[in-house]
Design a protein around this motif. Structure first.
Motif, PDB file in Angstrom:
ATOM      1  N   HIS A  31       0.841  -1.204   0.000  1.00  0.00           N
ATOM      2  CA  HIS A  31       0.000   0.000   0.000  1.00  0.00           C
ATOM      3  C   HIS A  31       0.876   1.253   0.000  1.00  0.00           C
ATOM      4  CE1 HIS A  31      -4.074   1.688   1.506  1.00  0.00           C
ATOM      5  NE2 HIS A  31      -3.414   2.631   0.887  1.00  0.00           N
ATOM      6  N   LEU A  32       1.995   1.205   0.715  1.00  0.00           N
ATOM      7  CA  LEU A  32       2.897   2.351   0.787  1.00  0.00           C
ATOM      8  C   LEU A  32       3.632   2.623  -0.522  1.00  0.00           C
ATOM      9  CD1 LEU A  32       4.429   1.742   4.321  1.00  0.00           C
ATOM     10  CD2 LEU A  32       2.750   3.490   3.681  1.00  0.00           C
ATOM     11  N   HIS A  33       3.701   1.651  -1.399  1.00  0.00           N
ATOM     12  CA  HIS A  33       4.355   1.841  -2.697  1.00  0.00           C
ATOM     13  C   HIS A  33       3.477   2.609  -3.689  1.00  0.00           C
ATOM     14  CE1 HIS A  33       7.401  -1.218  -1.604  1.00  0.00           C
ATOM     15  NE2 HIS A  33       8.138  -0.483  -2.409  1.00  0.00           N
ATOM     16  N   ILE A  34       2.203   2.721  -3.411  1.00  0.00           N
ATOM     17  CA  ILE A  34       1.269   3.354  -4.345  1.00  0.00           C
ATOM     18  C   ILE A  34       1.020   4.798  -3.922  1.00  0.00           C
ATOM     19  CG2 ILE A  34      -1.073   3.285  -5.303  1.00  0.00           C
ATOM     20  CD1 ILE A  34      -1.032   0.247  -4.722  1.00  0.00           C
ATOM     21  N   ARG A  35       1.287   5.714  -4.830  1.00  0.00           N
ATOM     22  CA  ARG A  35       0.969   7.122  -4.568  1.00  0.00           C
ATOM     23  C   ARG A  35      -0.539   7.312  -4.623  1.00  0.00           C
ATOM     24  NH1 ARG A  35       4.864  11.258  -5.572  1.00  0.00           N
ATOM     25  NH2 ARG A  35       6.911  10.373  -6.007  1.00  0.00           N
ATOM     26  N   GLN A  36      -1.041   8.186  -3.781  1.00  0.00           N
ATOM     27  CA  GLN A  36      -2.479   8.444  -3.790  1.00  0.00           C
ATOM     28  C   GLN A  36      -2.872   9.002  -5.154  1.00  0.00           C
ATOM     29  OE1 GLN A  36      -4.045  11.214  -0.864  1.00  0.00           O
ATOM     30  NE2 GLN A  36      -5.656   9.726  -0.459  1.00  0.00           N
ATOM     31  N   GLY A  37      -3.902   8.420  -5.737  1.00  0.00           N
ATOM     32  CA  GLY A  37      -4.383   8.844  -7.045  1.00  0.00           C
ATOM     33  C   GLY A  37      -3.916   7.961  -8.185  1.00  0.00           C
ATOM     34  N   GLU A  38      -2.973   7.047  -7.929  1.00  0.00           N
ATOM     35  CA  GLU A  38      -2.451   6.176  -8.990  1.00  0.00           C
ATOM     36  C   GLU A  38      -3.331   4.961  -9.268  1.00  0.00           C
ATOM     37  OE1 GLU A  38       2.383   6.673  -9.073  1.00  0.00           O
ATOM     38  OE2 GLU A  38       1.528   5.045  -7.887  1.00  0.00           O
ATOM     39  N   LYS A  39      -4.107   4.535  -8.306  1.00  0.00           N
ATOM     40  CA  LYS A  39      -4.909   3.326  -8.490  1.00  0.00           C
ATOM     41  C   LYS A  39      -6.161   3.645  -9.303  1.00  0.00           C
ATOM     42  CE  LYS A  39      -6.737  -0.694  -6.274  1.00  0.00           C
ATOM     43  NZ  LYS A  39      -7.077  -1.364  -5.042  1.00  0.00           N
ATOM     44  N   LEU A  40      -6.329   2.923 -10.359  1.00  0.00           N
ATOM     45  CA  LEU A  40      -7.462   3.112 -11.246  1.00  0.00           C
ATOM     46  C   LEU A  40      -8.773   2.872 -10.501  1.00  0.00           C
ATOM     47  CD1 LEU A  40      -8.171   3.681 -14.213  1.00  0.00           C
ATOM     48  CD2 LEU A  40      -8.211   1.215 -14.569  1.00  0.00           C
ATOM     49  N   MET A  41      -9.718   3.746 -10.675  1.00  0.00           N
ATOM     50  CA  MET A  41     -11.064   3.654 -10.101  1.00  0.00           C
ATOM     51  C   MET A  41     -11.102   3.831  -8.580  1.00  0.00           C
ATOM     52  SD  MET A  41     -12.848   3.162 -12.854  1.00  0.00           S
ATOM     53  CE  MET A  41     -14.450   2.656 -12.298  1.00  0.00           C
ATOM     54  N   ASN A  42      -9.965   4.199  -7.968  1.00  0.00           N
ATOM     55  CA  ASN A  42      -9.946   4.411  -6.528  1.00  0.00           C
ATOM     56  C   ASN A  42      -8.897   5.474  -6.197  1.00  0.00           C
ATOM     57  OD1 ASN A  42     -10.129   4.297  -3.788  1.00  0.00           O
ATOM     58  ND2 ASN A  42      -9.840   2.092  -3.610  1.00  0.00           N
ATOM     59  N   ALA A  43      -9.238   6.714  -6.428  1.00  0.00           N
ATOM     60  CA  ALA A  43      -8.288   7.819  -6.278  1.00  0.00           C
ATOM     61  C   ALA A  43      -7.872   8.064  -4.833  1.00  0.00           C
ATOM     62  CB  ALA A  43      -8.884   9.094  -6.861  1.00  0.00           C
ATOM     63  N   GLU A  44      -8.636   7.590  -3.864  1.00  0.00           N
ATOM     64  CA  GLU A  44      -8.306   7.787  -2.453  1.00  0.00           C
ATOM     65  C   GLU A  44      -7.294   6.767  -1.942  1.00  0.00           C
ATOM     66  OE1 GLU A  44      -9.350  10.424  -0.592  1.00  0.00           O
ATOM     67  OE2 GLU A  44     -10.102  11.067  -2.546  1.00  0.00           O
TER      68      GLU A  44
END
Length: 124
Positions: A31-44
């Motif tokens: 989870h810490l590897h993903i910047r907020q806004g990078e996950k498709l369909m889940n910007a939070e």
């Protein structure tokens, strides 16, 4: 008997199977590897810590990082953060925390390093 079972290939050449706390810990690090806004369909989803790495370390920035780590841990009902210590080093920040896994009697220490140059989180 394990309650949770999964797998991870991160940093492993063999033995990909993870269970219980090791699985929850790897999920937290992922989870810490993903910047907020990078996950498709889940910007939070994701973390804002990467945006803070280039700022001057201050008490308010430490508080922001601690708040962000607690927010991410709240996504996973298996984990509860008890203590967090944030320190700056030349290539980024180091975080030491005590994680309590659901059903465990004592917390486990986890030390992470956020490196600015490689943009990675590693367990140390």
């Amino acid at each position: 008997m394990s309650t949770y079972r999964g797998f991870s290939t991160v940093g492993r050449l063999v033995r990909f199977r993870l269970t219980d706390f090791e699985l929850a810990k790897q999920d937290f690090i992922n989870h810490l590897h993903i910047r907020q806004g990078e996950k498709l369909m889940n910007a939070e989803f994701g973390t804002t810590i990467w945006n803070l790495l280039f700022e001057n370390m201050s008490e308010s920035m430490r508080t922001e990082i601690v708040t962000e780590l607690r927010r991410i841990a709240n996504f996973d009902p298996r984990l509860q953060i008890q203590n967090i210590d944030v320190v700056e080093f030349e290539q980024g920040i180091q975080v030491a925390m005590d994680l309590l896994y659901s059903g465990a009697l004592a917390p486990v220490s986890l030390r992470l390093e956020f490196e600015t140059e490689s943009q990675t989180v590693t367990e140390i």
